[in-house]
Design an enzyme around this catalytic site. Structure first.
Site, PDB file in Angstrom:
ATOM      1  N   HIS A   1       0.831  -1.205   0.000  1.00 17.47           N
ATOM      2  CA  HIS A   1       0.000   0.000   0.000  1.00 17.47           C
ATOM      3  C   HIS A   1       0.871   1.264   0.000  1.00 17.47           C
ATOM      4  O   HIS A   1       0.685   2.182  -0.795  1.00 17.47           O
ATOM      5  CB  HIS A   1      -0.921  -0.012   1.233  1.00 17.47           C
ATOM      6  CG  HIS A   1      -1.773   1.203   1.353  1.00 17.47           C
ATOM      7  ND1 HIS A   1      -1.385   2.308   2.074  1.00 17.47           N
ATOM      8  CD2 HIS A   1      -2.974   1.510   0.797  1.00 17.47           C
ATOM      9  CE1 HIS A   1      -2.323   3.234   1.986  1.00 17.47           C
ATOM     10  NE2 HIS A   1      -3.302   2.771   1.219  1.00 17.47           N
TER      11      HIS A   1
ATOM     12  N   CYS B   1      -0.772  -4.951 -16.358  1.00 11.55           N
ATOM     13  CA  CYS B   1      -0.999  -3.892 -15.381  1.00 11.55           C
ATOM     14  C   CYS B   1      -0.257  -4.161 -14.082  1.00 11.55           C
ATOM     15  O   CYS B   1      -0.427  -3.452 -13.111  1.00 11.55           O
ATOM     16  CB  CYS B   1      -2.490  -3.665 -15.154  1.00 11.55           C
ATOM     17  SG  CYS B   1      -3.364  -5.122 -14.624  1.00 11.55           S
TER      18      CYS B   1
END
Ligand code: PEP
Ligand code: MG
Length: 762
Positions: free
Chosen positions: A404, A714
């Site tokens: 994150h 991606c």
């Protein structure tokens, strides 16, 4: 008077004729060859709504809460009904048609374009006013003008005005009606070098109508000309496979293949280049600043279609050059490298930052993080994003390149070092440190940086607006809506991955808990809002949104996390499409968000399912999509290729109807090599370029090509040059990169494509 002619107006008439009209008038007045035309003025639009008496109802109808997407949709629909359904007063109709008749012999094809009058709003925010109709005849003209007026009230336009605090009733709209130029050749021209400001004219040219060059769908020829001497310094001839032109039967703009012998022919003749250079000098002289010009050639005449100032030339480019030649060899802000390195981690987001440490624990108030502080924490959580935006830098104990902290700080453009092991225990509150997000070091004290204050957009804003034209699309990954603007200014061809996790995690509740406490509708709106922010920034470029994929250990940290199943290995557990198919009621809300967005006109949104294994997963997801009222035939949808099974079963998935398959190499690598992507002990074995991973990717691309399924990447590896070379050679359709890597990826892709072309002719 319903209209003003272009030769009667100029830059001072913005309020009457809008930005486009004023600029075309100004060019016409300066004696530049602009196709003739007129503007249906903003005042005419006013008279229309006032004389017919629809104004009050119109403004009342669109005064809605912009966060309520249902109300927004209804408001837009009502406004459109009012404008399109109200008869235009006879004198206005006659005024417009009489001008049209004067323009040609009553048979001319014209372009009809809306021209916004609210100059102080950025163009992008006014996307609703970008309506353009080409090749219009007398019969449809008045209707098209009304459609331009109605474009003032698209949902997106209403939404933006509400957000920006603009009253709906002070914004007007003008409409430009201009004779079409049936371009044989067209393109763009920069009257000075767009990044250095040097006196070089750069021309891009292709066959047919200009849309192909402006939209980037064709690689144009490129000419570099010395503005002073008009000597042609460089000519690069591109292989021009397609062109746009007017269908002689229907009048519509169509794309067609360029005749074989013209594909590699030089578009512009010497005399055409000369004429363009002459016009380039003239228009730059007129405005006194470098211009970005759209032009077209018809029957040997060069026409100017539009001119705008080039905004990318950096003010300091001159002074930098000066200081490099002053010969003293002394630089004031020399970095001192002798400050002690306190600890090392992974350089997760590039840049150097100094500031006082703020240790942030799980229960701490985030407002203790001030502007310019360095956040030091065990691991960042989604609710820290606002504080991360304020911070000068971020340091974590845990986490890898796909954590994150790494993803969010990169997207925000804040330097970060992750995985230091002990920063939150060893550093002290208030201690001043310098982190280097490239090298992964933390040093004591303030180490003067070479760079002055940096703008967070500096690393992503293309320095050179002549974006390399690539056949392989280059897109960008986005995880937090806050990064949408930074992502959009990279010039990427769209969003290749929008992760919805962060929108949901930032509520600090699991989906189940959020729905329980706030109701399903609010949950749906939370998702609609997040996606809408990104879809707006990119419209009409496509935005590929992935449905929820968070492992249970991430959900566990949130309110409601206590109800999550306890898993021995969450990476192999209840995540991605498995969880969605297992809880179809919760999943239905996510799909409802898509349905609402499509309903609102966001036709650039695409849907992607994560962690599928086979056609069975795909068919089930597709059925739920249909049940939610989204027609899979009409929308672009596809899957992530993240498990070896999905790569090996892609043919069956193609038969199940997917439009695209996108390699999630973060997961594909961990599942192929059995290397936990978050486990530091085996980090050196995490190799996205492992032959096993590449083989799965190569074979998937081949199968997809056979079935007409687009392929993309991606995962983080899409930003790595070696992976790019491999994928482009294998024929991948698009590459989606991290925000800060987009520009390099565009250039790398172009290099590989040119090599392929060279190889094929040698
Ligand atoms: C991937 O697996 O490569 C990917 C892009 O998805 P995520 O990193 O969100 O798992
Ligand atoms: Mg993944």
């Amino acid at each position: 008077m319903a209209v003003l002619w272009l030769d009667e107006v100029g830059s001072d008439d913005l309020a009457a004729v809008g930005g486009k009209g004023a600029s075309l008038g100004e060019l016409t007045g300066a004696g530049l060859p602009v196709p003739p035309g007129f503007v249906v003025t903003a005042g005419t639009y006013r008279s229309f709504i006032e004389e017919t008496g629809i104004d009050e109802e119109l403004f009342a109808a669109v005064d809605v809460d912009s966060d309520d997407s249902k109300a927004l949709a209804e408001a837009s629909k009502r406004a459109e009904e009012l404008i399109l359904g109200t008869e235009i007063p006879e004198d206005i109709r006659e005024g417009i048609l009489a001008a049209y008749d004067d323009l040609g012999d009553g048979e001319a094809f014209v372009a009809v374009r809306s021209s916004a009058t609210a100059e102080d709003l950025p163009d992008a925010s006014f996307a609703g006013q970008q309506e353009t109709f080409l090749n219009i005849t007398r019969e449809d003209l008045v209707q098209r003008v009304k459609e331009c007026w109605a474009s003032l009230f698209t949902q997106r336009a209403i939404y933006y005005r509400e957000e920006q605090g603009f009253d709906h009733d002070i914004v007007d709209i003008a409409v430009v009606v201009q004779r079409m130029v049936d371009a044989e050749k067209s393109g763009v021209m920069f009257t000075s070098h767009p990044s250095t400001g040097n006196p070089e004219i750069i021309i891009e040219a292709a066959w047919g109508l200009g849309e192909a060059v402006v939209s980037g769908s064709v690689s144009p020829d490129n000419y570099v000309v010395d503005r002073e001497t008009a000597a042609i310094d460089e000519v690069t001839i591109a292989d021009k496979k397609t062109m746009m032109e007017k269908d002689p039967e229907t009048g519509e703009t169509i794309e067609r293949a360029v005749a074989e012998e013209k594909r590699n022919e030089q578009v512009l003749s010497g005399s055409e280049i000369e004429r363009l250079v002459e016009l380039g000098r003239q228009v730059e002289d007129h405005y006194g600043t470098p211009q970005d010009v759209e032009w077209a050639i018809f029957e040997g005449e060069v026409y100017m279609l539009q001119s705008r100032p080039i905004t990318t030339i950096s003010e300091s480019s001159g002074s930098q050059a000066a200081s490099a030649t002053d010969g003293s060899g002394v630089q004031e802000a020399q970095p001192k490298n002798d400050n002690e390195v306190l600890m090392k981690g992974l350089g997760a987001s590039p840049g150097i930052a100094s500031g006082p440490v703020r240790i942030v624990g799980k229960l701490d108030e985030l407002d203790k993080v001030g502007e310019g502080d360095i956040i030091v924490t065990e691991m960042t959580t989604p609710d820290m994003v606002p504080a991360m935006k304020r911070a000068a830098g971020i340091i974590t104990d845990e986490g890898g390149m796909t954590s994150h902290a790494a993803i969010v700080s990169r997207e925000l453009g804040v330097p970060a070092v992750v995985g230091t092991g002990s920063a939150s225990r060893e550093l002290e509150d208030g201690q001043v440190v310098t982190l280097d997000g490239d090298k992964g070091t933390i040093r004591e004290g303030e180490v003067a940086s070479q760079e002055e204050e940096t703008d967070p957009l500096d690393d992503v804003r293309p320095q050179n607006p002549v974006k390399p034209m690539t056949a392989t699309e280059v897109k960008v990954n986005v995880s937090i809506p806050e990064a949408a603007h930074r992502a959009a200014v990279t010039g990427a061809d769209g969003v290749g991955l929008l992760r919805v996790e962060h929108m949901i995690l930032s509520t600090n509740m699991t989906p189940e808990r959020y729905i329980r406490d706030h109701g399903a509708d609010e949950y749906i709106e939370e998702i609609v809002d997040g996606i809408q922010t990104v879809a707006d920034e990119f419209y009409p470029r496509p935005v590929r949104v992935r449905t929820l994929d968070a492992p249970t250990d991430e959900f566990r940290q949130l309110q409601g996390g206590e109800d999550e199943p306890k898993e021995h290995n969450p990476m192999l557990g209840y995540r991605g499409i498995r969880r969605s198919l297992d809880t179809p009621d919760v999943f239905a809300h996510e799909l409802e968000a898509f349905r609402r967005l499509f309903d609102m006109g966001y036709d650039n949104v695409e849907i992607m399912f994560p962690l599928v294994n086979d056609a069975e997963d795909v068919l089930q997801a597709r059925n739920l999509l249909e049940e939610a009222g989204v027609d899979p035939e009409k929308r672009s949808w596809g899957v992530m290729i993240e498990t070896p099974a999905s790569a090996l079963c892609v043919e069956e998935m193609a038969e199940a109807g997917i439009d695209f398959a996108s390699f999630g190499t973060n997961d594909l690598t961990q599942y192929t090599l059995a290397v936990d992507r978050n486990n530091g002990n085996v980090a050196d074995r995490f190799d996205e370029l492992h032959p096993g991973v590449l083989k799965l990717i190569g074979e998937t691309i081949e199968t997809c090509r056979e079935h007409g399924v687009n392929t993309s990447i991606c995962g983080q590896a899409g930003s790595k040059p070696k992976m790019i070379r491999y994928l482009v050679n294998e024929g991948v359709s698009s590459i989606s990169a991290n925000i800060d890597a987009v520009r390099d990826v565009q250039h790398e892709v172009k290099r590989v494509e040119q090599q392929l072309l060279l190889d094929s002719v040698r």
